[in-house]
Design a protein around this motif. Sequence first.
Motif, mmCIF file in Angstrom:
data_model
loop_
_atom_site.group_PDB
_atom_site.id
_atom_site.type_symbol
_atom_site.label_atom_id
_atom_site.label_comp_id
_atom_site.label_asym_id
_atom_site.label_seq_id
_atom_site.Cartn_x
_atom_site.Cartn_y
_atom_site.Cartn_z
ATOM 1 N N GLU A 1 3.861 10.377 9.509
ATOM 2 C CA GLU A 1 2.419 10.591 9.597
ATOM 3 C C GLU A 1 1.664 9.840 8.487
ATOM 4 N N ASP A 2 2.330 9.599 7.363
ATOM 5 C CA ASP A 2 1.677 8.911 6.255
ATOM 6 C C ASP A 2 1.337 7.461 6.571
ATOM 7 N N THR A 3 2.021 6.872 7.529
ATOM 8 C CA THR A 3 1.727 5.484 7.868
ATOM 9 C C THR A 3 0.533 5.375 8.808
ATOM 10 N N ASP A 4 0.146 6.473 9.451
ATOM 11 C CA ASP A 4 -1.065 6.550 10.282
ATOM 12 C C ASP A 4 -1.203 5.350 11.212
ATOM 13 N N GLY A 5 -0.141 5.043 11.947
ATOM 14 C CA GLY A 5 -0.173 3.949 12.906
ATOM 15 C C GLY A 5 0.084 2.587 12.290
ATOM 16 N N SER A 6 0.328 2.527 10.994
ATOM 17 C CA SER A 6 0.623 1.282 10.312
ATOM 18 C C SER A 6 2.125 1.228 10.043
ATOM 19 N N ALA A 7 2.574 0.210 9.368
ATOM 20 C CA ALA A 7 3.993 0.088 9.022
ATOM 21 C C ALA A 7 4.241 0.712 7.651
ATOM 22 N N ALA A 8 5.427 1.251 7.453
ATOM 23 C CA ALA A 8 5.787 1.839 6.161
ATOM 24 C C ALA A 8 5.670 0.802 5.039
ATOM 25 N N ASN B 1 15.667 6.478 2.503
ATOM 26 C CA ASN B 1 15.361 7.817 2.002
ATOM 27 C C ASN B 1 13.897 8.197 2.175
ATOM 28 N N LYS B 2 13.114 7.322 2.831
ATOM 29 C CA LYS B 2 11.684 7.527 3.064
ATOM 30 C C LYS B 2 10.965 7.895 1.761
ATOM 31 N N GLN B 3 11.035 6.960 0.801
ATOM 32 C CA GLN B 3 10.372 7.149 -0.480
ATOM 33 C C GLN B 3 9.664 5.862 -0.885
ATOM 34 N N VAL B 4 8.523 6.038 -1.555
ATOM 35 C CA VAL B 4 7.855 4.920 -2.204
ATOM 36 C C VAL B 4 8.072 5.124 -3.698
ATOM 37 N N LYS B 5 8.495 4.053 -4.386
ATOM 38 C CA LYS B 5 8.861 4.159 -5.803
ATOM 39 C C LYS B 5 8.059 3.161 -6.628
ATOM 40 N N VAL B 6 7.855 3.534 -7.877
ATOM 41 C CA VAL B 6 7.205 2.617 -8.813
ATOM 42 C C VAL B 6 7.720 2.921 -10.214
ATOM 43 N N ASN B 7 7.847 1.872 -11.014
ATOM 44 C CA ASN B 7 8.160 2.037 -12.431
ATOM 45 C C ASN B 7 6.849 2.028 -13.188
ATOM 46 N N THR B 8 6.678 3.004 -14.083
ATOM 47 C CA THR B 8 5.428 3.136 -14.812
ATOM 48 C C THR B 8 5.692 3.606 -16.233
ATOM 49 N N GLY B 9 4.743 3.335 -17.100
ATOM 50 C CA GLY B 9 4.860 3.776 -18.478
ATOM 51 C C GLY B 9 4.002 4.975 -18.797
ATOM 52 N N THR B 10 3.265 5.482 -17.791
ATOM 53 C CA THR B 10 2.385 6.624 -17.998
ATOM 54 C C THR B 10 2.357 7.494 -16.746
ATOM 55 N N LEU B 11 1.964 8.745 -16.888
ATOM 56 C CA LEU B 11 1.828 9.651 -15.749
ATOM 57 C C LEU B 11 0.362 10.002 -15.551
ATOM 58 N N ALA B 12 -0.025 10.118 -14.289
ATOM 59 C CA ALA B 12 -1.381 10.508 -13.931
ATOM 60 C C ALA B 12 -1.318 11.111 -12.536
ATOM 61 N N THR B 13 -2.469 11.514 -11.988
ATOM 62 C CA THR B 13 -2.517 11.989 -10.609
ATOM 63 C C THR B 13 -2.215 10.813 -9.695
ATOM 64 N N GLY B 14 -1.319 11.017 -8.710
ATOM 65 C CA GLY B 14 -0.914 9.912 -7.854
ATOM 66 C C GLY B 14 -0.963 10.260 -6.386
ATOM 67 N N ALA B 15 -1.114 9.245 -5.543
ATOM 68 C CA ALA B 15 -1.177 9.433 -4.100
ATOM 69 C C ALA B 15 -0.757 8.141 -3.417
ATOM 70 N N PHE B 16 -0.546 8.240 -2.094
ATOM 71 C CA PHE B 16 -0.313 7.056 -1.282
ATOM 72 C C PHE B 16 -1.643 6.417 -0.928
ATOM 73 N N PHE B 17 -1.616 5.115 -0.760
ATOM 74 C CA PHE B 17 -2.693 4.490 -0.020
ATOM 75 C C PHE B 17 -2.073 3.468 0.898
ATOM 76 N N VAL B 18 -2.739 3.204 2.002
ATOM 77 C CA VAL B 18 -2.247 2.276 3.001
ATOM 78 C C VAL B 18 -3.097 1.016 2.942
ATOM 79 N N VAL B 19 -2.438 -0.123 2.780
ATOM 80 C CA VAL B 19 -3.139 -1.393 2.804
ATOM 81 C C VAL B 19 -3.376 -1.766 4.255
ATOM 82 N N LEU B 20 -4.625 -1.930 4.614
ATOM 83 C CA LEU B 20 -4.956 -2.263 5.999
ATOM 84 C C LEU B 20 -5.077 -3.776 6.114
ATOM 85 N N SER B 21 -4.439 -4.322 7.155
ATOM 86 C CA SER B 21 -4.517 -5.780 7.325
ATOM 87 C C SER B 21 -5.496 -6.123 8.427
#
Length: 99
Positions: free
Chosen positions: A46-53, A79-99
């Motif tokens: 559902e997170d892809t909302d008709g787009s590609a993962a 494993n159906k995960q999005v990962k990122v390496n970061t040096g700080t923590l904050a509030t985070g969410a997904f966003f979908v890049v629309l083409s």
Amino acid sequence: MSADTEFKITPVSSTLPMGSGNCFRLEPENIEFNKAVEVSIPYTDEDTDGSAAEMLYLAYQDKDGYWTGLLGSTLDKTNKQVKVNTGTLATGAFFVVLS
């Protein structure tokens, strides 16, 4: 970060324009690490909302409320995960890049 620290992950409502899926507050917020840490957030179909993962990225919200995309995000389709390496923590969410 030079001392033992307890971390907390809390689901919150997303205010991210074009955001998709879950949003989490990672606490303590705005903590700086001595080296990058990996943050992994699971996603659903559902997170892809008709787009590609492959179009899913992670974003974070700074202390002033501005959202910034983390374009270094990587996708683990097995494993159906999005990962990122970061040096700080904050509030985070997904966003979908629309083409």
